[in-house]
Design a protein around this motif. Structure first.
Motif, PDB file in Angstrom:
ATOM      1  N   LYS A 145      18.157  10.768  29.551  1.00  0.00           N
ATOM      2  CA  LYS A 145      18.403   9.541  30.310  1.00  0.00           C
ATOM      3  C   LYS A 145      19.860   9.521  30.767  1.00  0.00           C
ATOM      4  N   GLN A 146      20.062   9.366  32.069  1.00  0.00           N
ATOM      5  CA  GLN A 146      21.413   9.391  32.611  1.00  0.00           C
ATOM      6  C   GLN A 146      22.260   8.227  32.131  1.00  0.00           C
ATOM      7  N   MET A 147      21.634   7.168  31.594  1.00  0.00           N
ATOM      8  CA  MET A 147      22.408   6.043  31.068  1.00  0.00           C
ATOM      9  C   MET A 147      23.234   6.431  29.842  1.00  0.00           C
ATOM     10  N   GLU A 148      22.979   7.600  29.264  1.00  0.00           N
ATOM     11  CA  GLU A 148      23.817   8.065  28.168  1.00  0.00           C
ATOM     12  C   GLU A 148      25.244   8.352  28.628  1.00  0.00           C
ATOM     13  N   LEU A 149      25.478   8.279  29.948  1.00  0.00           N
ATOM     14  CA  LEU A 149      26.852   8.323  30.445  1.00  0.00           C
ATOM     15  C   LEU A 149      27.688   7.212  29.825  1.00  0.00           C
ATOM     16  N   TYR A 150      27.032   6.128  29.397  1.00  0.00           N
ATOM     17  CA  TYR A 150      27.735   5.040  28.711  1.00  0.00           C
ATOM     18  C   TYR A 150      28.496   5.561  27.496  1.00  0.00           C
ATOM     19  N   HIS A 151      27.980   6.615  26.866  1.00  0.00           N
ATOM     20  CA  HIS A 151      28.570   7.148  25.640  1.00  0.00           C
ATOM     21  C   HIS A 151      29.357   8.438  25.860  1.00  0.00           C
ATOM     22  N   ALA A 152      29.367   8.949  27.073  1.00  0.00           N
ATOM     23  CA  ALA A 152      29.931  10.276  27.319  1.00  0.00           C
ATOM     24  C   ALA A 152      31.444  10.325  27.124  1.00  0.00           C
ATOM     25  N   LEU A 153      32.146   9.284  27.579  1.00  0.00           N
ATOM     26  CA  LEU A 153      33.611   9.312  27.511  1.00  0.00           C
ATOM     27  C   LEU A 153      34.149   9.375  26.083  1.00  0.00           C
ATOM     28  N   PRO A 154      33.597   8.609  25.123  1.00  0.00           N
ATOM     29  CA  PRO A 154      34.091   8.767  23.743  1.00  0.00           C
ATOM     30  C   PRO A 154      33.914  10.181  23.199  1.00  0.00           C
TER      31      PRO A 154
END
Length: 544
Positions: free
Chosen positions: A210-219
């Motif tokens: 799910k591309q919404m995991e971009l929410y967690h990518a930066l950490p």
């Protein structure tokens, strides 16, 4: 052996809870011609099974993208293909091209519900158990056993697995969020075990589901970059070598998953456009973010084009995540990493483009993991996250399931973690310390008048610290109670009070604004905790 038995009992209980929810209606049940997310998941099985892979994301006569076109990354498509094979072996009518549209037989419902349950059992539930089983606690009270002889680890596992938001969305509304979120939790657990390569692999899988995991990518990016930058204990070669291995894992995983779509630029472009659809607008339904709240007063869709709104959202989101990312890079501790997952996901939810109400789950899951460190704020956030999705649950006829699971969750967590959530009084140790400090001040003020002001101030601050902490906790409890009463009032009014004809969406709008106000305050609170608080974590991870 006893611990394993307790975990087995917990798994049986949470599976039963999920199965009970699955008997409620699903998204779009009995509402042709589009039905809902249930039909979308079934349709993807039909498409991936019957069409060649290069046609999965392209509009054709056999794949009308206006009818639930596939809009998630390749790993979701592969999962749909696997389920399509199983469905075809079970009953060919489940996935027959064109003819299977809108199928809602009892047999098919059991099949679809069972696939979610199995996905949950194989991925999300083991990931949660893996995370909490490997925790150790600095505070002695976290080693006590209570409630049917469950230790704190078992209670934390149970608390995480009965969170109603994910259960209602996956097993009620109908989705497979348990797959991407389970991979994400596994990646966080691997980070805490210093298994950086495994964490990179698992998170890349989550992002490709799910591309919404971009929410967690930066950490993940800033923690690994900050942790392995050259320093006192790390040579330049060691840092470069580690970052090279991490990059290789990520790139190789992407290449393998995307390989079938790389041969033709037209196909690749179609996939990317399906994953990031600008045409949908800044938001669709009422969602508890900043843009939906602003739109009440200032109509964004009339004032800006979709492209300009996307640019505004991008800039605003980057500004919102900047403090937490810089803090994590400069001091890449595991405690900051965990809080930063809450902060970045809140930033994306509040400010990014095309946010769905279900995306709040990406905030809730890190809060579940952070719960042992900061119980009341995390519990509060989890309750509001579930409440924020109420309009969706009402639309899906899941109100009874919503209310019952939320009440059960509230009283269960309050019972299991009562002392951590609701400290009733200052401890005897703190009372004695305050009394002793006041007595010392009194004696020294009589014998050394010249130093009275300095000593009194010093002792007063030291002695009153527990009292100040107690007052702060009391204020939190008062605000928490008021907040919950407001949520309960809106929950009841939404189903029992008819809105004015002029404002048919009054209650969904009130819920979204009420929840958005909470999420904005949580964003400020958790950013403060990450950047300025020096309080140590009460948990650590066992490194194997």
């Amino acid at each position: 052996m006893q611990g394993k038995l307790q975990i087995f009992v917990i798994v049986l209980f949470v599976v039963l809870l999920r199965w009970c929810v699955s008997y409620h209606p699903h998204s779009g049940q009995g509402t042709p011609p589009m039905f809902g997310d249930y039909e979308a998941q079934r349709h993807w099985q039909e498409i991936t099974l019957n069409l060649p892979i290069e046609k999965w994301y392209i509009n054709t006569t056999d794949n009308n993208l206006m009818y639930w076109g596939l809009d998630y990354p390749p790993l979701t498509a592969y999962h749909s293909l696997l389920l399509g094979y199983i469905a075809n072996l079970t009953d060919t009518s489940f996935v027959r091209l064109h003819a299977s549209r809108g199928v809602e037989t009892s047999a098919h419902k059991y099949f679809m519900r069972f696939t979610v349950l199995v996905s949950d059992l194989l991925i999300y539930i083991p990931a949660i158990i893996y995370f909490f089983v490997n925790l150790e606690f600095f505070k002695n009270d976290y080693k006590k056993a209570n409630l049917f002889n469950f230790g704190k680890k078992e209670l934390l596992i149970l608390a995480a697995l009965i969170y109603p938001g994910l259960i209602l969305i996956d097993h009620g509304h109908f989705q497979y969020n348990c797959v991407s979120l389970g991979l994400f939790v596994g990646a966080v657990g691997a980070i805490f075990q210093n298994a950086i390569l495994l964490a990179s692999f698992l998170f890349t899988l989550a992002l490709n589901y799910k591309q919404m995991e971009l929410y967690h990518a930066l950490p993940f990016f800033f923690y690994i970059l900050g942790r392995y930058k050259p320093g006192k204990n790390k040579s330049i070669m060691h840092s470069i070598g580690t970052l090279f291995l991490v990059s290789s894992i990520v790139i190789l995983t992407f290449l393998i998953l995307w390989l079938p779509f790389l041969y033709d630029w037209k196909v690749l472009k179609s996939v990317i456009l399906r994953l990031f659809p600008l045409a949908r607008g800044v938001f669709e339904d009422k969602v508890a973010n900043i843009w939906c709240s602003i739109n009440i007063i200032f109509k964004l869709k009339l004032a800006f084009t979709n492209l300009r709104l996307a640019q505004i959202c991008l800039i605003t989101t980057l500004i919102a995540v900047l403090p937490t990312c810089l803090s994590l890079y400069l001091k890449p501790t595991k405690e900051k990493f965990l809080i930063s997952l809450i902060n970045t996901s809140l930033s994306f939810f509040l400010f990014s483009y095309q946010v769905h109400e279900k995306s709040i789950l990406l905030v809730a899951i890190p809060a579940l993991l952070h719960f042992p460190n900061d119980p009341l704020p995390c519990f509060w956030l989890l309750l509001i996250s579930d409440f924020s999705m109420l309009p969706l649950f009402i639309k899906d006829h899941l109100y009874l399931a919503y209310l019952s699971t939320l009440i059960f969750y509230y009283f269960s967590i309050s019972w299991m973690f009562h002392n951590e959530l609701f400290p009733c009084e200052i401890s005897t140790e703190h009372k004695d310390r305050i009394t002793k400090s006041n007595a010392d001040v009194s004696i020294k003020s009589r014998t050394k008048p010249k130093l009275e002001k300095i000593q009194k101030g010093s002792k007063k601050n030291k002695g009153s610290a527990p009292l100040q902490k107690y007052k702060s906790q009391t204020l939190k409890l008062i605000l928490f109670t008021i907040s919950m009463l407001g949520a309960l009032t809106l929950s009841i009014a939404s189903i029992s009070v008819k809105p004015p004809e002029k404002y048919p969406d009054l209650f969904p709008l009130l819920i979204s604004v009420y929840s958005c106000a909470h999420f904005s305050l949580f964003y400020l609170y958790f950013n403060y905790k990450q950047i300025f608080s020096n309080k140590k974590s009460v948990i650590k991870f066992k490194i194997k």
